[in-house]
Scaffold this motif. Structure first.
Motif, PDB file in Angstrom:
ATOM      1  N   ILE A  32      -3.910 -13.609  -6.236  1.00  0.00           N
ATOM      2  CA  ILE A  32      -3.551 -12.369  -5.292  1.00  0.00           C
ATOM      3  C   ILE A  32      -2.385 -12.151  -4.536  1.00  0.00           C
ATOM      4  CG2 ILE A  32      -6.005 -11.664  -5.251  1.00  0.00           C
ATOM      5  CD1 ILE A  32      -4.742 -12.402  -2.037  1.00  0.00           C
ATOM      6  N   GLY A  33      -2.052 -13.343  -3.926  1.00  0.00           N
ATOM      7  CA  GLY A  33      -0.703 -13.355  -3.231  1.00  0.00           C
ATOM      8  C   GLY A  33       0.307 -12.854  -4.072  1.00  0.00           C
ATOM      9  N   GLN A  34       0.484 -13.591  -5.268  1.00  0.00           N
ATOM     10  CA  GLN A  34       1.484 -13.337  -6.408  1.00  0.00           C
ATOM     11  C   GLN A  34       1.619 -11.644  -6.756  1.00  0.00           C
ATOM     12  OE1 GLN A  34       1.650 -16.135  -9.446  1.00  0.00           O
ATOM     13  NE2 GLN A  34       3.001 -14.911 -10.735  1.00  0.00           N
ATOM     14  N   GLN A  35       0.479 -11.120  -6.773  1.00  0.00           N
ATOM     15  CA  GLN A  35       0.245  -9.638  -7.174  1.00  0.00           C
ATOM     16  C   GLN A  35       0.968  -8.763  -5.961  1.00  0.00           C
ATOM     17  OE1 GLN A  35      -3.068  -8.313  -9.108  1.00  0.00           O
ATOM     18  NE2 GLN A  35      -3.996 -10.375  -9.275  1.00  0.00           N
ATOM     19  N   VAL A  36       0.546  -9.250  -4.740  1.00  0.00           N
ATOM     20  CA  VAL A  36       1.480  -8.542  -3.451  1.00  0.00           C
ATOM     21  C   VAL A  36       3.016  -8.670  -3.724  1.00  0.00           C
ATOM     22  CG1 VAL A  36       1.326  -8.255  -1.328  1.00  0.00           C
ATOM     23  CG2 VAL A  36      -0.709  -8.635  -2.148  1.00  0.00           C
ATOM     24  N   GLU A  37       3.275  -9.780  -4.047  1.00  0.00           N
ATOM     25  CA  GLU A  37       4.683 -10.292  -3.955  1.00  0.00           C
ATOM     26  C   GLU A  37       5.502  -9.568  -5.176  1.00  0.00           C
ATOM     27  OE1 GLU A  37       6.617 -13.949  -3.612  1.00  0.00           O
ATOM     28  OE2 GLU A  37       4.960 -14.933  -2.844  1.00  0.00           O
ATOM     29  N   GLU A  38       4.795  -9.325  -5.919  1.00  0.00           N
ATOM     30  CA  GLU A  38       5.303  -8.615  -7.495  1.00  0.00           C
ATOM     31  C   GLU A  38       5.769  -7.174  -6.865  1.00  0.00           C
ATOM     32  OE1 GLU A  38       4.106  -8.614 -11.934  1.00  0.00           O
ATOM     33  OE2 GLU A  38       2.825  -7.491 -10.681  1.00  0.00           O
ATOM     34  N   ILE A  39       4.797  -6.480  -6.103  1.00  0.00           N
ATOM     35  CA  ILE A  39       5.269  -5.110  -5.493  1.00  0.00           C
ATOM     36  C   ILE A  39       6.599  -5.253  -4.813  1.00  0.00           C
ATOM     37  CG2 ILE A  39       4.670  -3.451  -4.211  1.00  0.00           C
ATOM     38  CD1 ILE A  39       2.854  -3.608  -6.589  1.00  0.00           C
ATOM     39  N   LEU A  40       6.712  -6.343  -3.846  1.00  0.00           N
ATOM     40  CA  LEU A  40       7.967  -6.475  -3.059  1.00  0.00           C
ATOM     41  C   LEU A  40       9.237  -6.987  -3.911  1.00  0.00           C
ATOM     42  CD1 LEU A  40       6.013  -8.357  -0.162  1.00  0.00           C
ATOM     43  CD2 LEU A  40       6.703  -6.130  -0.037  1.00  0.00           C
ATOM     44  N   ALA A  41       8.846  -7.847  -4.961  1.00  0.00           N
ATOM     45  CA  ALA A  41      10.043  -8.067  -5.970  1.00  0.00           C
ATOM     46  C   ALA A  41      10.524  -7.060  -6.529  1.00  0.00           C
ATOM     47  CB  ALA A  41       9.523  -9.175  -6.849  1.00  0.00           C
ATOM     48  N   GLN A  42       9.546  -5.878  -6.874  1.00  0.00           N
ATOM     49  CA  GLN A  42      10.152  -4.891  -7.704  1.00  0.00           C
ATOM     50  C   GLN A  42      11.007  -3.806  -6.847  1.00  0.00           C
ATOM     51  OE1 GLN A  42       7.148  -2.847  -9.975  1.00  0.00           O
ATOM     52  NE2 GLN A  42       8.778  -1.274 -10.733  1.00  0.00           N
ATOM     53  N   HIS A  43      10.632  -3.666  -5.503  1.00  0.00           N
ATOM     54  CA  HIS A  43      11.325  -2.700  -4.661  1.00  0.00           C
ATOM     55  C   HIS A  43      12.022  -3.303  -3.489  1.00  0.00           C
ATOM     56  CE1 HIS A  43       8.999   0.159  -6.822  1.00  0.00           C
ATOM     57  NE2 HIS A  43       7.958  -0.186  -6.716  1.00  0.00           N
ATOM     58  N   THR A  44      12.103  -4.418  -3.349  1.00  0.00           N
ATOM     59  CA  THR A  44      13.142  -4.912  -2.003  1.00  0.00           C
ATOM     60  C   THR A  44      13.918  -6.141  -2.497  1.00  0.00           C
ATOM     61  OG1 THR A  44      11.528  -6.609  -1.231  1.00  0.00           O
ATOM     62  CG2 THR A  44      10.960  -4.409  -0.603  1.00  0.00           C
TER      63      THR A  44
ATOM     64  N   ALA B 208       2.221  -2.274   0.540  1.00  0.00           N
ATOM     65  CA  ALA B 208       3.283  -3.237   0.630  1.00  0.00           C
ATOM     66  C   ALA B 208       4.831  -2.722   0.957  1.00  0.00           C
ATOM     67  CB  ALA B 208       3.201  -4.074  -0.548  1.00  0.00           C
ATOM     68  N   CYS B 209       4.918  -1.894   0.556  1.00  0.00           N
ATOM     69  CA  CYS B 209       6.569  -1.179   0.756  1.00  0.00           C
ATOM     70  C   CYS B 209       6.493  -0.119   1.776  1.00  0.00           C
ATOM     71  CB  CYS B 209       7.149  -0.871  -0.498  1.00  0.00           C
ATOM     72  SG  CYS B 209       7.316  -1.992  -1.560  1.00  0.00           S
ATOM     73  N   ARG B 210       5.156  -0.118   2.456  1.00  0.00           N
ATOM     74  CA  ARG B 210       5.115   1.105   3.509  1.00  0.00           C
ATOM     75  C   ARG B 210       5.638   2.581   3.154  1.00  0.00           C
ATOM     76  NH1 ARG B 210       3.963  -3.287   5.551  1.00  0.00           N
ATOM     77  NH2 ARG B 210       4.200  -3.940   7.702  1.00  0.00           N
ATOM     78  N   PRO B 211       4.814   2.859   1.884  1.00  0.00           N
ATOM     79  CA  PRO B 211       5.007   4.327   1.236  1.00  0.00           C
ATOM     80  C   PRO B 211       4.742   5.398   2.162  1.00  0.00           C
ATOM     81  CG  PRO B 211       2.818   3.393   0.520  1.00  0.00           C
ATOM     82  CD  PRO B 211       3.354   2.355   1.514  1.00  0.00           C
ATOM     83  N   SER B 212       5.461   6.537   1.932  1.00  0.00           N
ATOM     84  CA  SER B 212       5.266   7.663   2.690  1.00  0.00           C
ATOM     85  C   SER B 212       3.858   8.418   2.507  1.00  0.00           C
ATOM     86  CB  SER B 212       6.504   8.765   2.307  1.00  0.00           C
ATOM     87  OG  SER B 212       7.571   8.101   2.753  1.00  0.00           O
ATOM     88  N   LEU B 213       3.528   8.384   1.167  1.00  0.00           N
ATOM     89  CA  LEU B 213       2.080   8.731   0.528  1.00  0.00           C
ATOM     90  C   LEU B 213       1.264   7.562   0.169  1.00  0.00           C
ATOM     91  CD1 LEU B 213       0.179  11.375  -0.028  1.00  0.00           C
ATOM     92  CD2 LEU B 213       1.576  11.572  -2.093  1.00  0.00           C
ATOM     93  N   LEU B 214      -0.164   7.520   0.510  1.00  0.00           N
ATOM     94  CA  LEU B 214      -1.146   6.730  -0.016  1.00  0.00           C
ATOM     95  C   LEU B 214      -2.261   7.784  -0.690  1.00  0.00           C
ATOM     96  CD1 LEU B 214      -2.150   3.866  -0.180  1.00  0.00           C
ATOM     97  CD2 LEU B 214      -3.669   4.381   1.754  1.00  0.00           C
ATOM     98  N   ILE B 215      -2.337   7.483  -1.907  1.00  0.00           N
ATOM     99  CA  ILE B 215      -3.511   8.066  -2.660  1.00  0.00           C
ATOM    100  C   ILE B 215      -4.611   7.179  -2.951  1.00  0.00           C
ATOM    101  CG2 ILE B 215      -4.004   9.444  -4.692  1.00  0.00           C
ATOM    102  CD1 ILE B 215      -0.947  10.007  -5.071  1.00  0.00           C
ATOM    103  N   ALA B 216      -5.677   7.508  -2.319  1.00  0.00           N
ATOM    104  CA  ALA B 216      -7.067   6.811  -2.472  1.00  0.00           C
ATOM    105  C   ALA B 216      -7.879   7.412  -3.363  1.00  0.00           C
ATOM    106  CB  ALA B 216      -7.404   6.363  -0.804  1.00  0.00           C
ATOM    107  N   ASP B 217      -8.133   7.011  -4.497  1.00  0.00           N
ATOM    108  CA  ASP B 217      -8.922   7.584  -5.466  1.00  0.00           C
ATOM    109  C   ASP B 217     -10.419   6.744  -5.449  1.00  0.00           C
ATOM    110  OD1 ASP B 217     -10.257   8.916  -7.614  1.00  0.00           O
ATOM    111  OD2 ASP B 217      -8.868   7.991  -9.299  1.00  0.00           O
ATOM    112  N   GLU B 218     -11.308   7.377  -4.775  1.00  0.00           N
ATOM    113  CA  GLU B 218     -12.640   7.041  -4.625  1.00  0.00           C
ATOM    114  C   GLU B 218     -12.470   5.605  -4.290  1.00  0.00           C
ATOM    115  OE1 GLU B 218     -15.361   8.736  -4.931  1.00  0.00           O
ATOM    116  OE2 GLU B 218     -15.035  10.342  -6.558  1.00  0.00           O
ATOM    117  N   PRO B 219     -11.956   5.253  -3.127  1.00  0.00           N
ATOM    118  CA  PRO B 219     -11.844   3.836  -2.888  1.00  0.00           C
ATOM    119  C   PRO B 219     -13.204   3.048  -2.203  1.00  0.00           C
ATOM    120  CG  PRO B 219     -11.128   5.188  -0.859  1.00  0.00           C
ATOM    121  CD  PRO B 219     -11.520   6.115  -2.045  1.00  0.00           C
ATOM    122  N   THR B 220     -14.163   3.791  -1.972  1.00  0.00           N
ATOM    123  CA  THR B 220     -15.410   3.124  -1.661  1.00  0.00           C
ATOM    124  C   THR B 220     -16.697   3.227  -2.573  1.00  0.00           C
ATOM    125  OG1 THR B 220     -16.049   4.886  -0.333  1.00  0.00           O
ATOM    126  CG2 THR B 220     -14.876   3.408   0.651  1.00  0.00           C
ATOM    127  N   THR B 221     -16.269   3.535  -3.737  1.00  0.00           N
ATOM    128  CA  THR B 221     -17.448   3.976  -4.738  1.00  0.00           C
ATOM    129  C   THR B 221     -18.326   2.836  -5.175  1.00  0.00           C
ATOM    130  OG1 THR B 221     -16.176   5.644  -5.746  1.00  0.00           O
ATOM    131  CG2 THR B 221     -17.860   4.792  -7.087  1.00  0.00           C
TER     132      THR B 221
END
Length: 352
Positions: A123-135, A184-197
């Protein structure tokens, strides 16, 4: 009350408005015909607020969210209209340009964490992947920031769990990982699609508290998609009620809960179990089924299930009407009888 020829949405100043969806239509071509999944919807989202999209399954909530990120496969999907994000029309952007926005400017939390996470990556690598793509961060800096993000979403023992795989996490912890990736990249908009279903009640409360906390600490704007009106009451500033691919009512959360205007909104609120109910109290339900979106009805989509339907509802779609400040509904009941009688409606019109 004022009749409106404008789309079913309240207005916002350009400075406050982060997202403005205008006349969005999404169709899917299938062997059985064309499904009109989203039918000419308009709404806006102001900076820093939480707006909830509510409605029953199949009403177009998730399709709308995927459209904002241009994740609708084309073909069989087809989109039209405009989606203005910070003044830029996302519909006109190329896939390469959208990849710069997804994850960095707009984050999304999907409803099923087990299928949204890669089972073959820690899971750490998956979070890092977002940072690697955008930072431009180095590997060491990415790891440090990824750990900070996991702690921010309350993953216990983040350093030890950093190298673990998704199967080692509970449903609630996997959802926290998805939220970590989305912010991870502090987005301006967060879309949460049924996050607790898929979560039990206790974990649902924890995830909702987390989203509320992150919204405050990061100043993130939230678009929440849910069918759970209890979640809406706890989190949302404004509500857009969806039915059969259309928005039938929008307004401030407190106004819609206290004084719902559209019969469908009223029926939804009536179906919520009450804590003061007795054994003799019957739980209200909405009779019938939603219309077939292969061939949507000509008039009001809720006509066949509405206990207050009139003949005009069968053949003419009701125009939006502003009932109060910030509350708009599409229902013939709120238009003058004279206006309704002027419409040409066959005497023999029957419910579909």
């Amino acid at each position: 009350m004022t009749a409106m020829n404008t789309p079913l949405t309240t207005t916002a100043s350009s400075e406050d408005c982060l997202l403005a969806v205008r006349n969005l239509r999404v169709d899917f071509t299938t062997y059985g015909g064309t499904v009109r999944a989203v039918r000419d919807i308009s709404f806006h989202l102001n900076r820093g607020e939480c707006m909830a999209i509510v409605g029953e399954s199949g009403c177009g909530k998730s399709v709308t969210a995927l459209s904002i990120l241009k994740l609708i496969p084309m073909p069989p999907g087809k989109m039209s209209g405009s989606i203005l994000f910070k003044g830029t029309d996302l519909v006109s952007l190329s896939e390469r340009e959208m990849n710069r926005i997804r994850g960095r400017e707009i984050g999304m939390v999907f409803q099923d964490p087990m299928t949204s996470l890669n089972p073959t990556m820690p899971i750490g690598q998956q979070v890092e992947e977002i940072l690697a793509q955008h930072t431009p961060l180095s590997g060491k800096e990415r790891r440090r920031q990824a750990l900070d993000i996991l702690r921010l979403v309350d993953i216990p023992e983040a350093e030890r769990r950093y190298g673990q795989y998704p199967h080692a996490f509970s449903g609630g912890m996997r959802q926290r990982v998805l939220i970590a990736m989305a912010i991870a990249c502090r987005p301006s908009l967060l879309i949460a699609d049924e996050p607790t279903t898929a979560l039990d009640v206790t974990i649902q409360a924890q995830i909702l508290e987390l989203v509320v906390s992150l919204r405050k600490s990061l100043g993130t704007t939230v678009l929440l998609i849910t069918h759970d009106l209890g979640v809406v009451a706890k989190m949302a500033d404004r509500i857009a009620v969806f039915y059969a691919g259309q928005i039938v009512e929008t307004g401030e959360c407190r106004d819609i809960f206290r004084n719902p205007a559209h019969p469908y909104t009223q029926a939804l609120l009536s179906s919520i179990p009450r804590i003061d109910a007795t054994r003799a109290t019957k739980l209200a339900s909405i009779a019938g089924t939603p219309p077939d979106l292969f061939s949507p009805p000509r008039g009001c989509a809720f006509f066949a299930r509405c206990t207050k339907a009139m003949r005009v509802c069968a053949t003419l779609p009701p125009p939006p009407l502003q009932r109060a400040k910030g509350q708009v509904a599409s229902c013939w009941l709120h238009h003058s009888l004279a206006e309704a009688r002027q419409k040409t409606v066959p005497e023999g019109a029957e419910r579909q």
